[in-house]
Design a protein around this motif. Structure first.
Motif, PDB file in Angstrom:
ATOM      1  N   VAL A 123      17.316 -24.345 130.444  1.00  0.00           N
ATOM      2  CA  VAL A 123      16.688 -23.169 129.844  1.00  0.00           C
ATOM      3  C   VAL A 123      17.607 -22.673 128.736  1.00  0.00           C
ATOM      4  O   VAL A 123      18.820 -22.560 128.941  1.00  0.00           O
ATOM      5  N   LEU A 124      17.016 -22.382 127.584  1.00  0.00           N
ATOM      6  CA  LEU A 124      17.732 -21.732 126.487  1.00  0.00           C
ATOM      7  C   LEU A 124      16.910 -20.537 126.049  1.00  0.00           C
ATOM      8  O   LEU A 124      15.677 -20.558 126.134  1.00  0.00           O
ATOM      9  N   GLY A 125      17.595 -19.498 125.576  1.00  0.00           N
ATOM     10  CA  GLY A 125      16.890 -18.334 125.067  1.00  0.00           C
ATOM     11  C   GLY A 125      17.729 -17.630 124.024  1.00  0.00           C
ATOM     12  O   GLY A 125      18.938 -17.890 123.903  1.00  0.00           O
ATOM     13  N   SER A 126      17.092 -16.738 123.277  1.00  0.00           N
ATOM     14  CA  SER A 126      17.823 -16.026 122.226  1.00  0.00           C
ATOM     15  C   SER A 126      17.151 -14.703 121.900  1.00  0.00           C
ATOM     16  O   SER A 126      15.993 -14.480 122.258  1.00  0.00           O
ATOM     17  N   GLU A 127      17.908 -13.838 121.271  1.00  0.00           N
ATOM     18  CA  GLU A 127      17.418 -12.588 120.688  1.00  0.00           C
ATOM     19  C   GLU A 127      18.044 -12.474 119.313  1.00  0.00           C
ATOM     20  O   GLU A 127      19.218 -12.829 119.127  1.00  0.00           O
ATOM     21  N   LYS A 128      17.261 -11.971 118.351  1.00  0.00           N
ATOM     22  CA  LYS A 128      17.782 -11.830 116.982  1.00  0.00           C
ATOM     23  C   LYS A 128      18.934 -10.839 116.907  1.00  0.00           C
ATOM     24  O   LYS A 128      19.868 -11.012 116.137  1.00  0.00           O
ATOM     25  N   GLN A 129      18.864  -9.780 117.719  1.00  0.00           N
ATOM     26  CA  GLN A 129      19.915  -8.755 117.741  1.00  0.00           C
ATOM     27  C   GLN A 129      20.237  -8.456 119.192  1.00  0.00           C
ATOM     28  O   GLN A 129      19.381  -7.964 119.924  1.00  0.00           O
ATOM     29  N   SER A 130      21.454  -8.772 119.617  1.00  0.00           N
ATOM     30  CA  SER A 130      21.792  -8.627 121.025  1.00  0.00           C
ATOM     31  C   SER A 130      23.293  -8.430 121.182  1.00  0.00           C
ATOM     32  O   SER A 130      24.007  -8.218 120.212  1.00  0.00           O
ATOM     33  N   THR A 131      23.738  -8.521 122.448  1.00  0.00           N
ATOM     34  CA  THR A 131      25.167  -8.438 122.770  1.00  0.00           C
ATOM     35  C   THR A 131      25.496  -9.544 123.772  1.00  0.00           C
ATOM     36  O   THR A 131      24.601 -10.099 124.424  1.00  0.00           O
ATOM     37  N   ASN A 132      26.788  -9.828 123.909  1.00  0.00           N
ATOM     38  CA  ASN A 132      27.217 -10.799 124.924  1.00  0.00           C
ATOM     39  C   ASN A 132      26.729 -10.390 126.303  1.00  0.00           C
ATOM     40  O   ASN A 132      26.251 -11.227 127.079  1.00  0.00           O
ATOM     41  N   ILE A 133      26.851  -9.097 126.613  1.00  0.00           N
ATOM     42  CA  ILE A 133      26.461  -8.610 127.942  1.00  0.00           C
ATOM     43  C   ILE A 133      24.976  -8.848 128.199  1.00  0.00           C
ATOM     44  O   ILE A 133      24.587  -9.334 129.265  1.00  0.00           O
ATOM     45  N   ARG A 134      24.123  -8.502 127.248  1.00  0.00           N
ATOM     46  CA  ARG A 134      22.678  -8.730 127.412  1.00  0.00           C
ATOM     47  C   ARG A 134      22.396 -10.210 127.645  1.00  0.00           C
ATOM     48  O   ARG A 134      21.625 -10.581 128.532  1.00  0.00           O
ATOM     49  N   MET A 135      23.024 -11.051 126.857  1.00  0.00           N
ATOM     50  CA  MET A 135      22.754 -12.487 126.956  1.00  0.00           C
ATOM     51  C   MET A 135      23.204 -13.053 128.303  1.00  0.00           C
ATOM     52  O   MET A 135      22.519 -13.893 128.888  1.00  0.00           O
ATOM     53  N   GLU A 136      24.339 -12.581 128.816  1.00  0.00           N
ATOM     54  CA  GLU A 136      24.802 -13.020 130.140  1.00  0.00           C
ATOM     55  C   GLU A 136      23.784 -12.626 131.217  1.00  0.00           C
ATOM     56  O   GLU A 136      23.477 -13.418 132.106  1.00  0.00           O
ATOM     57  N   GLY A 137      23.280 -11.409 131.153  1.00  0.00           N
ATOM     58  CA  GLY A 137      22.289 -10.948 132.128  1.00  0.00           C
ATOM     59  C   GLY A 137      20.988 -11.715 132.026  1.00  0.00           C
ATOM     60  O   GLY A 137      20.395 -12.097 133.043  1.00  0.00           O
ATOM     61  N   LEU A 138      20.517 -11.959 130.797  1.00  0.00           N
ATOM     62  CA  LEU A 138      19.279 -12.716 130.613  1.00  0.00           C
ATOM     63  C   LEU A 138      19.436 -14.155 131.088  1.00  0.00           C
ATOM     64  O   LEU A 138      18.480 -14.755 131.595  1.00  0.00           O
ATOM     65  N   ALA A 139      20.632 -14.710 130.957  1.00  0.00           N
ATOM     66  CA  ALA A 139      20.878 -16.065 131.465  1.00  0.00           C
ATOM     67  C   ALA A 139      20.713 -16.106 132.981  1.00  0.00           C
ATOM     68  O   ALA A 139      20.115 -17.051 133.528  1.00  0.00           O
ATOM     69  N   MET A 140      21.227 -15.101 133.678  1.00  0.00           N
ATOM     70  CA  MET A 140      21.080 -15.068 135.141  1.00  0.00           C
ATOM     71  C   MET A 140      19.610 -14.917 135.537  1.00  0.00           C
ATOM     72  O   MET A 140      19.152 -15.571 136.480  1.00  0.00           O
ATOM     73  N   ILE A 141      18.884 -14.046 134.833  1.00  0.00           N
ATOM     74  CA  ILE A 141      17.449 -13.887 135.097  1.00  0.00           C
ATOM     75  C   ILE A 141      16.742 -15.228 134.920  1.00  0.00           C
ATOM     76  O   ILE A 141      15.951 -15.650 135.772  1.00  0.00           O
ATOM     77  N   ALA A 142      17.037 -15.904 133.815  1.00  0.00           N
ATOM     78  CA  ALA A 142      16.398 -17.193 133.531  1.00  0.00           C
ATOM     79  C   ALA A 142      16.720 -18.222 134.612  1.00  0.00           C
ATOM     80  O   ALA A 142      15.857 -19.013 135.006  1.00  0.00           O
ATOM     81  N   ALA A 143      17.956 -18.208 135.115  1.00  0.00           N
ATOM     82  CA  ALA A 143      18.352 -19.158 136.153  1.00  0.00           C
ATOM     83  C   ALA A 143      17.573 -18.919 137.442  1.00  0.00           C
ATOM     84  O   ALA A 143      17.078 -19.871 138.061  1.00  0.00           O
ATOM     85  N   ILE A 144      17.440 -17.665 137.844  1.00  0.00           N
ATOM     86  CA  ILE A 144      16.700 -17.361 139.080  1.00  0.00           C
ATOM     87  C   ILE A 144      15.236 -17.752 138.920  1.00  0.00           C
ATOM     88  O   ILE A 144      14.637 -18.351 139.823  1.00  0.00           O
ATOM     89  N   LYS A 145      14.655 -17.445 137.772  1.00  0.00           N
ATOM     90  CA  LYS A 145      13.255 -17.828 137.530  1.00  0.00           C
ATOM     91  C   LYS A 145      13.105 -19.343 137.509  1.00  0.00           C
ATOM     92  O   LYS A 145      12.123 -19.882 138.025  1.00  0.00           O
ATOM     93  N   TYR A 146      14.049 -20.033 136.931  1.00  0.00           N
ATOM     94  CA  TYR A 146      14.012 -21.490 136.866  1.00  0.00           C
ATOM     95  C   TYR A 146      14.030 -22.103 138.274  1.00  0.00           C
ATOM     96  O   TYR A 146      13.352 -23.097 138.538  1.00  0.00           O
ATOM     97  N   ALA A 147      14.774 -21.486 139.186  1.00  0.00           N
ATOM     98  CA  ALA A 147      14.874 -21.995 140.558  1.00  0.00           C
ATOM     99  C   ALA A 147      13.562 -21.861 141.327  1.00  0.00           C
ATOM    100  O   ALA A 147      13.375 -22.533 142.348  1.00  0.00           O
ATOM    101  N   LYS A 148      12.667 -21.012 140.876  1.00  0.00           N
ATOM    102  CA  LYS A 148      11.329 -20.864 141.464  1.00  0.00           C
ATOM    103  C   LYS A 148      11.356 -20.682 142.972  1.00  0.00           C
ATOM    104  O   LYS A 148      10.614 -21.321 143.715  1.00  0.00           O
ATOM    105  N   GLY A 149      12.245 -19.824 143.444  1.00  0.00           N
ATOM    106  CA  GLY A 149      12.282 -19.498 144.864  1.00  0.00           C
ATOM    107  C   GLY A 149      13.090 -20.454 145.724  1.00  0.00           C
ATOM    108  O   GLY A 149      13.279 -20.206 146.905  1.00  0.00           O
ATOM    109  N   GLU A 150      13.545 -21.571 145.147  1.00  0.00           N
ATOM    110  CA  GLU A 150      14.405 -22.478 145.903  1.00  0.00           C
ATOM    111  C   GLU A 150      15.795 -21.860 146.033  1.00  0.00           C
ATOM    112  O   GLU A 150      16.231 -21.143 145.139  1.00  0.00           O
TER     113      GLU A 150
END
Length: 138
Positions: A29-56
């Motif tokens: 999974v990769l994602g981006s925002e045009k205007q963001s911060t390191n902190i936001r991106m770290e949090g969004l990465a964790m969200i994406a990882a949990i969603k990617y796992a699909k309950g496993e």
């Protein structure tokens, strides 16, 4: 159990941001925002990882001690206090609330790893977060 690695990047900070989720030494999974911060991106990465796992069941490795503390130590009290903390507003509340709920609803273990010390998959997550910030897609 899925073993996932996450990282986020913004450069400059704040500025364009990207994040990555790595599984089996590959970006999934990769994602981006045009205007963001390191902190936001770290949090969004964790969200994406949990969603990617699909309950496993999954183990998410991150060098963001901040987000691991948010989820495992602080968010429960903030939620009980109406999403307020004694010292003022909760920054990135949208990410905090979504990540905390996903953490509660899914079989997730968060593992902190020291960043930038040569851990292969952590370095790979950093590399792909930077590529995502620059527009890379999977």
């Amino acid at each position: 159990m899925k073993i996932l690695w996450t990282d986020g990047s913004a450069s400059p900070n704040p500025g364009p941001g990207g994040f990555a989720v790595i599984e089996n030494h590959q970006p999934v999974v990769l994602g981006s925002e045009k205007q963001s911060t390191n902190i936001r991106m770290e949090g969004l990465a964790m969200i994406a990882a949990i969603k990617y796992a699909k309950g496993e069941p999954c183990e998410i490795h991150s060098d963001s001690e901040f987000w691991i503390n948010v989820v495992t130590k602080w968010a429960g009290n903030w939620a009980r206090n109406g999403w307020k903390k004694k010292t003022g507003e909760i920054k990135n509340l949208d990410i905090v609330q979504e990540l905390y709920q996903l953490y509660l609803d899914n079989p997730v273990e968060l593992v902190w790893v020291r960043g930038h010390v040569g851990t292969a998959d952590n370095e790979l997550a950093d590399e792909w977060a930077n590529k995502a910030r620059q527009g890379a897609k999977i």
